[in-house]
Design a protein around this motif. Structure first.
Motif, PDB file in Angstrom:
ATOM      1  N   ASN A 226       9.088  -7.433  41.597  1.00 28.20           N
ATOM      2  CA  ASN A 226      10.381  -7.960  41.163  1.00 28.20           C
ATOM      3  C   ASN A 226      11.373  -7.904  42.307  1.00 28.20           C
ATOM      4  O   ASN A 226      11.202  -7.158  43.269  1.00 28.20           O
ATOM      5  N   VAL A 227      12.420  -8.717  42.204  1.00 27.32           N
ATOM      6  CA  VAL A 227      13.510  -8.765  43.180  1.00 27.32           C
ATOM      7  C   VAL A 227      14.820  -8.802  42.410  1.00 27.32           C
ATOM      8  O   VAL A 227      14.973  -9.604  41.478  1.00 27.32           O
ATOM      9  N   LYS A 228      15.767  -7.943  42.790  1.00 27.03           N
ATOM     10  CA  LYS A 228      17.094  -7.917  42.156  1.00 27.03           C
ATOM     11  C   LYS A 228      18.051  -8.798  42.955  1.00 27.03           C
ATOM     12  O   LYS A 228      18.122  -8.699  44.176  1.00 27.03           O
ATOM     13  N   THR A 229      18.792  -9.641  42.247  1.00 28.83           N
ATOM     14  CA  THR A 229      19.792 -10.480  42.908  1.00 28.83           C
ATOM     15  C   THR A 229      21.149 -10.357  42.241  1.00 28.83           C
ATOM     16  O   THR A 229      22.013 -11.226  42.400  1.00 28.83           O
ATOM     17  N   GLY A 230      21.359  -9.289  41.460  1.00 24.85           N
ATOM     18  CA  GLY A 230      22.660  -9.064  40.834  1.00 24.85           C
ATOM     19  C   GLY A 230      23.705  -8.718  41.882  1.00 24.85           C
ATOM     20  O   GLY A 230      23.542  -8.989  43.071  1.00 24.85           O
ATOM     21  N   ILE A 231      24.809  -8.111  41.468  1.00 19.81           N
ATOM     22  CA  ILE A 231      25.902  -7.801  42.387  1.00 19.81           C
ATOM     23  C   ILE A 231      25.365  -6.990  43.564  1.00 19.81           C
ATOM     24  O   ILE A 231      24.709  -5.965  43.386  1.00 19.81           O
ATOM     25  N   ALA A 232      25.640  -7.488  44.778  1.00 20.68           N
ATOM     26  CA  ALA A 232      25.197  -6.862  46.028  1.00 20.68           C
ATOM     27  C   ALA A 232      23.676  -6.715  46.084  1.00 20.68           C
ATOM     28  O   ALA A 232      23.154  -5.883  46.812  1.00 20.68           O
ATOM     29  N   ASN A 233      22.961  -7.539  45.305  1.00 19.03           N
ATOM     30  CA  ASN A 233      21.493  -7.504  45.274  1.00 19.03           C
ATOM     31  C   ASN A 233      20.950  -6.132  44.886  1.00 19.03           C
ATOM     32  O   ASN A 233      19.857  -5.752  45.289  1.00 19.03           O
ATOM     33  N   THR A 234      21.715  -5.379  44.097  1.00 20.74           N
ATOM     34  CA  THR A 234      21.271  -4.051  43.674  1.00 20.74           C
ATOM     35  C   THR A 234      21.127  -3.952  42.159  1.00 20.74           C
ATOM     36  O   THR A 234      20.471  -3.033  41.680  1.00 20.74           O
ATOM     37  N   LEU A 235      21.721  -4.858  41.402  1.00 14.37           N
ATOM     38  CA  LEU A 235      21.614  -4.817  39.947  1.00 14.37           C
ATOM     39  C   LEU A 235      20.539  -5.786  39.477  1.00 14.37           C
ATOM     40  O   LEU A 235      20.394  -6.884  40.027  1.00 14.37           O
ATOM     41  N   GLY A 236      19.817  -5.364  38.446  1.00 11.30           N
ATOM     42  CA  GLY A 236      18.695  -6.161  37.957  1.00 11.30           C
ATOM     43  C   GLY A 236      19.028  -7.044  36.787  1.00 11.30           C
ATOM     44  O   GLY A 236      18.130  -7.551  36.126  1.00 11.30           O
ATOM     45  N   ASN A 237      20.341  -7.240  36.490  1.00 11.56           N
ATOM     46  CA  ASN A 237      20.677  -8.171  35.412  1.00 11.56           C
ATOM     47  C   ASN A 237      20.360  -9.609  35.796  1.00 11.56           C
ATOM     48  O   ASN A 237      20.189 -10.477  34.955  1.00 11.56           O
TER      49      ASN A 237
END
Length: 1130
Positions: free
Chosen positions: A512-523
């Protein structure tokens, strides 16, 4: 923390982005630092000097100190921090091409874009109890077996005697003549008494089946000398406990052969597979009871009502397809006796007509070994497609090939809106609703693989998995195996497969890759699954990108980050991202691209949706616009969109879009948009066909509608060399000649090539090429005759012609890739040189081109015909064969050459602009369709009329009424006269668009424009129907194909008909052009007078909702209303 990072440190930007920033700066001594793409924890120092970019590695040592890899003879200096290193090299004459002077700062828009991330809608913290993933590290078998304990918890209890009796009946119906008597008696004894004892063991919680093991030990007692004798017994035992007879598990004919070590190894491998699966099947059967053996998991016979001409007189007939027995039965009446039947071996080929989308030609072999050509007209094109799918399933099921050549894949994506789903979601898996849907006759055909992606999923993994498996069991009567399940917050992907494919699937990987705020959130982000299906690599990505109509650029960046950092597939392919790692890559999800129109046009948009004027809205679809500009999903494909926007509905209804939302910051608008999409990208010249693409109409718990897409994909088997292990196959050779790469770069470095392929023992590295200055600032790297000759591990053409070579061009100073491409080895002839071409891309951006020639040397042998070659599409144009022959991946001048010109308005002009792979690699199958000599005169006569008269069809949509009647082949002018009253001809794309597409000769562009109308073409970006077989709803079929065939050939009026020219028309000769400009009508017999009733039926119209203010109700997923009603052909 971001303020502490120096302005010259750009982190994970791409190499091409770094070059762009330095070129924009334009001063010698401008510099920046980025992360290295080839070495972990290393950096790249990029310096501009004399309009060239020089790249130096910054390498860490064991003490985490940094040093610059500078020119030879310069002493190495170590620094504890990057700041110290940069300050040192700001001094002159320190070993770099020039000293560092002007740091290039971060782009302001990046910082602003981060701040604009969804702060209101986003989930700011992960779920309190995030669902746990099924651990994949333990291997596929452990992950697959986990759900078994929860299967069918409500299975009714049955007496043990009933289960034994059922299995005894099954045993008696099987052919056991090839079994030794003692083996058959042992199996009967086990069923009569010992099965009950094993059942008792299972009920006490034990996983051991001692009596079954005893039986299997008895059957394998003389294994060392009786391998061939034992196999039929074990296969019979497996089929006895299998719920569905799979095509790869029927008894194999006993062919005498030498007991060579290779044969023995293959047989033992087969035995191992059987032994490992029998116990699982018995456990599953004992869990479910005897009722599972009585389920209708087989495909029932389906009858189609068709019309066939005999001596010029149309006759009604019935074609009954019995998949299980392998017969096609022809009857004059539905309930009457059969006139004749054809076994699956005698049915040679199905040929779909392109001119008449409900017409099918069947080639059959008679008892006297003559080939007959049978022509049938179906009620509509959906019926024809369902018939073809059933016949293809029959061919697959009764094939003598132990492994499949093709599989079908279901892709589903749904943003659940954080709401529990309804109890019944079966319409999703049956591809029912709006758009390009599946015919009812194909409902009984289960797909081989189901991939379900969800976003904003409120359920736990176990609960969602149970609902999916229960729904699929209701639809297919099969218990599917869980291949993988992976979750990132509320983004989830599930992969299920038929039980018979359990041993064909391997190398399962999830990430998986997170692209939420600052690329740190997984929403927001993506989850992915990859695996091998025999010899074919498959990848699936489910993503949820940034929301908001104005955040298109942020979505583009989300896509790029997922592309770079999602770690799936073969880790040996490190130079390549996921777009090159898989034979077939499917990308699904809530991509959140919107229809970019002013908010005050909301009501006008809804009126266009009511009237099915989707092309007007798709002209403003952000995803199509960004793909056309090659900013995202480069070289991906998407099927034509013929369904209503899937977002944003009022919940619990599909009759109203809720496009406004009150926020604390004011009113927010969410115009109806196609947020939920499915795209794919496959290797060149690989078989892949999208059979359906649409959305459901009866699943209404979310503000999104579920989207489905189904595919027929070619696969290859695990090929075993005939030479045996440890021997060198010296007959095969792959030779690249006169190759050169054109790169869009300002880097001053030397380049070399790397060749990667599963047909090579390891990757091969070339010598450095010679650099030349190209046009428009491009760099040309020539490799001449220095490229190495590649030695494949297997030289058999049946294996080698299915392979691909991945190419990466790398810099010598940093070993970073500047572009990657793919070359297919499916050549028309071997031992001869063929031109090759591939575009070079890097991190989703176009970086150049690779051209040259290839020569392939194989051992003796030939390609066998693939199962997917059974269904072909007949070219109704004389230019059809020439077009296809010119459209291979080895024709650089025609297929790939970039140009500022755009094809004239055609059925796939948008796809050609967006994806140059489309024509060569796609269509019903990537092969040349051979025309029969007897049809050539007819084809040539109909060429011009077909170009003028073909019209794209509308697809079934609950937002719109439907009418159907049983069709006849009629002139297109009369077929379409009612339809032309309500829909304008599709306009052409903007001629000014520049794209790497296939171009038409100027003479043909003029002709195409003349054929359309005298008005100037209107720009549009919506996808147009493609020249290939597809499924259409009955609402259009009644108008497209109703009438009387006896009226002769149709007359055409260029001003009243909308043309659909072929994808690649051949440049006409002078004589042809003179014929086209001054046509001489042939004398025709007078047409018979029609009765008023016939005219009324031909010009009848369905219910039109344009004048109504409300949307029609469509709680059901099938339309039943209409003037004539739908005719069931079963």
């Amino acid at each position: 923390m971001p303020a502490m990072v120096p302005g010259w440190n750009h982190g994970n930007i791409t190499r091409s982005k770094a070059e762009e920033l330095l070129s924009r700066a334009g001063k010698d001594g401008s510099f920046l630092v980025r992360a290295s793409e080839s070495i972990p924890r290393a950096y790249a120092l990029c310096v501009l000097f004399r309009n060239c970019v020089y790249t130096y590695r910054i390498l860490p040592n064991e003490d985490d100190k940094f040093t610059v890899q500078a020119s030879e003879g310069v002493p190495m200096r170590f620094f504890t921090k990057l700041d110290q290193l940069i300050d040192f090299y700001k001094k002159e004459n320190m070993g770099l091409v020039t000293h560092l002077q002007y740091p290039v700062p971060l782009e302001e828009e990046d910082a602003i874009d981060e701040a604009e991330e969804d702060t209101v809608e986003s989930v700011m913290s992960p779920p309190e109890l995030p669902p746990r993933n099924i651990p994949m590290s333990a291997g596929p078998s452990e992950a697959k077996d986990l759900p078994l304990a929860t299967e069918n918890p409500r299975a009714p209890e049955v007496t043990r005697l009933s289960l034994s009796e059922t299995l005894f009946q099954r045993l008696q119906s099987m052919d056991t003549s090839g079994l030794p008597e003692e083996h058959l008696k042992a199996i009967q004894d086990y069923l009569s008494t010992q099965l009950l004892l094993d059942s008792d063991f299972l009920k006490t919680g034990s996983s051991n089946l001692p009596h079954l093991k005893k039986l299997m030990s008895l059957l394998c007692k003389e294994l060392h000398g009786e391998v061939i004798r034992t196999l039929p017994s074990l296969e019979s035992l497996q089929r006895l406990f299998d719920q569905q007879l799979s095509p790869g598990l029927r008894p194999r004919p006993q062919v005498p052969g030498e007991a060579s070590p290779i044969t023995m190894v293959a047989k033992l491998s087969q035995l191992t597979s059987l032994l490992s699966s029998i116990e699982d099947k018995v456990k599953s059967l004992l869990h479910e009871g005897s009722e599972s053996t009585n389920r209708r998991s087989l495909i029932p016979p389906v009858t189609f009502e068709v019309k066939s001409e005999s001596l010029g007189i149309p006759q009604k007939m019935h074609l009954k397809v019995d998949v299980e027995s392998g017969k096609l039965i022809v009857k004059k009446s539905k309930d009457g006796s059969e006139d004749k039947f054809y076994s699956h071996k005698k049915i040679l080929q199905l040929i779909k007509s392109q001119k008449f989308l409900n017409k099918l030609v069947i080639l059959v072999e008679t008892e006297k070994e003559k080939i007959l050509r049978k022509e049938y007209v179906f009620a509509d094109s959906k019926k024809r497609e369902g018939f073809c799918q059933l016949l293809q399933q029959m061919k697959n099921k009764h094939s003598e090939q132990p492994e499949p050549d093709m599989i079908t894949i279901f892709i589903g994506t749904w943003n659940m809106g954080n709401a529990p789903p309804p109890k019944k979601i079966t319409s999703w898996f049956l591809s029912k609703g709006q758009g390009k849907t599946r015919d009812d006759s194909a409902d009984y055909i289960p797909h081989d693989i189901y991939v379900i992606g969800t976003q904003e999923d409120p359920l736990g993994e176990k609960e969602w998995l149970e609902l999916l498996r229960h729904s699929l069991q209701e639809v297919t009567s099969m218990t599917f195996k869980t291949v993988a399940i992976h979750t990132l917050w509320n983004i989830r992907i599930v992969v299920l497969a038929k039980p018979e494919h359990e041993n064909r699937i391997s190398h399962i990987c999830t990430d998986n890759v997170k692209t939420g705020i600052a690329n740190t959130l997984g929403n927001k982000g993506a989850v992915g699954v990859s695996f091998m299906f025999n010899g074919t690599s498959l990848g699936f990505v489910n993503s949820h990108l940034t929301s908001g109509s104005e955040k298109k650029l942020r979505r583009n960046q989300n896509y790029m980050n997922i592309l770079r950092f999602l770690a799936l597939g073969d880790k040996k392919l490190s130079p390549f991202n996921i777009t090159h790692r898989f034979t077939h890559l499917f990308w699904l999800g809530d991509l959140n691209y919107r229809v970019e129109l002013p908010t005050w046009e909301a009501e006008a948009i809804i009126q266009k949706i009511k009237q099915q004027q989707y092309s007007d809205l798709l002209a403003h679809d952000q995803l199509l616009l960004e793909r056309k500009d090659q900013k995202v999903f480069l070289h991906f494909e998407e099927e034509e969109i013929t369904f209503a926007p899937t977002y944003r509905f009022e919940r619990l209804t599909r009759d109203k879009y809720a496009y406004t939302k009150q926020k604390a910051t004011g009113m927010k608008y969410n115009l109806p948009s196609w947020c939920d999409r499915v795209l794919w990208k496959s290797y060149p010249l690989v078989h892949v066909v999208c059979q359906s693409y649409g959305s459901t109409s009866d699943i209404m718990t979310s503000d999104h509608s579920p989207v489905f897409a189904t595919f027929e994909a070619g696969v290859t088997s695990q090929f075993v060399s005939k030479n045996g292990p440890g021997t060198v196959d010296s007959q095969g050779q792959i030779e690249f000649l006169a190759c050169y790469a054109t790169l869009k770069t300002k880097s001053q470095t030397k380049f070399y090539l790397e060749f990667h392929s599963s047909c090579l023992e390891s990757f091969v590295k070339s010598q450095e090429g010679e650099n030349e200055e190209g046009s428009e600032g491009e760099l040309v790297v020539r490799f001449g005759e220095t490229l190495p000759k590649l030695k494949p591990i297997i030289s058999d053409p049946e294996y080698l012609l299915d392979q691909h070579i991945l190419i990466s061009i790398k810099s010598s100073d940093s070993d970073e890739s500047y572009g990657e491409g793919c070359i297919a080895l499916r050549l028309e002839t071997t031992e001869a040189q063929h031109p090759i071409y591939t575009p070079l891309t890097h991190h989703g951006e176009m970086t150049g081109h690779f051209r040259g020639e290839i020569k392939l040397q194989t051992s003796q042998g030939k390609m066998r015909e693939k199962l997917y070659d059974f269904v072909k599409t007949e070219r109704d144009e004389s230019s059809g064969m020439k077009c296809l022959k010119n459209l291979t991946s080895h024709d650089p001048m025609r297929q790939w050459e970039p140009s500022g010109r755009v094809p004239a308005c055609g059925v796939s002009s948008l796809n050609e602009m967006i994806n140059p792979n489309y024509i060569a690699n796609r269509g019903p199958c990537p092969r040349v369709q051979e025309a029969r000599p007897g049809d050539l005169g007819k084809v040539e006569a109909l060429l011009q009329e077909d170009l003028l008269l073909t019209k794209p069809e509308m697809f079934e949509n609950p937002l719109y009424g439907s009418v159907s009647s049983f069709p006849k082949l009629v002139p297109r002018k009369e077929q379409e006269s009612p339809k032309m009253l309500r829909k304008e001809p599709p306009p052409c794309p903007d001629p000014g668009i520049s794209s790497p597409s296939i171009v038409l000769p100027k003479a043909q562009e003029v002709e195409s424009v003349k054929g359309t109308s005298k008005q100037a073409p209107v720009p549009v970006l919506g996808p147009t129907p493609r020249i290939r077989s597809f499924t259409c709803s009955s609402s259009a079929e009644g108008r497209m194909t109703s009438g009387d065939k006896s009226q002769g050939k149709p007359k055409a009026s260029a001003s009243s008909q909308a043309p659909v020219p072929v994808k690649r028309p051949v440049k006409p000769s002078r004589s042809e052009m003179s014929q086209q400009t001054t046509p001489i009508p042939a004398p025709r017999p007078p047409l018979p007078v029609k009765s008023p009733a016939v005219l009324q039926l031909q010009h009848s119209k369905g219910r039109d909702y344009r004048d109504n203010t409300e949307l029609p109700h469509h709680g059901k997923h099938r339309q039943e209303e209409g003037l004539l009603g739908r005719t069931a052909m079963q």
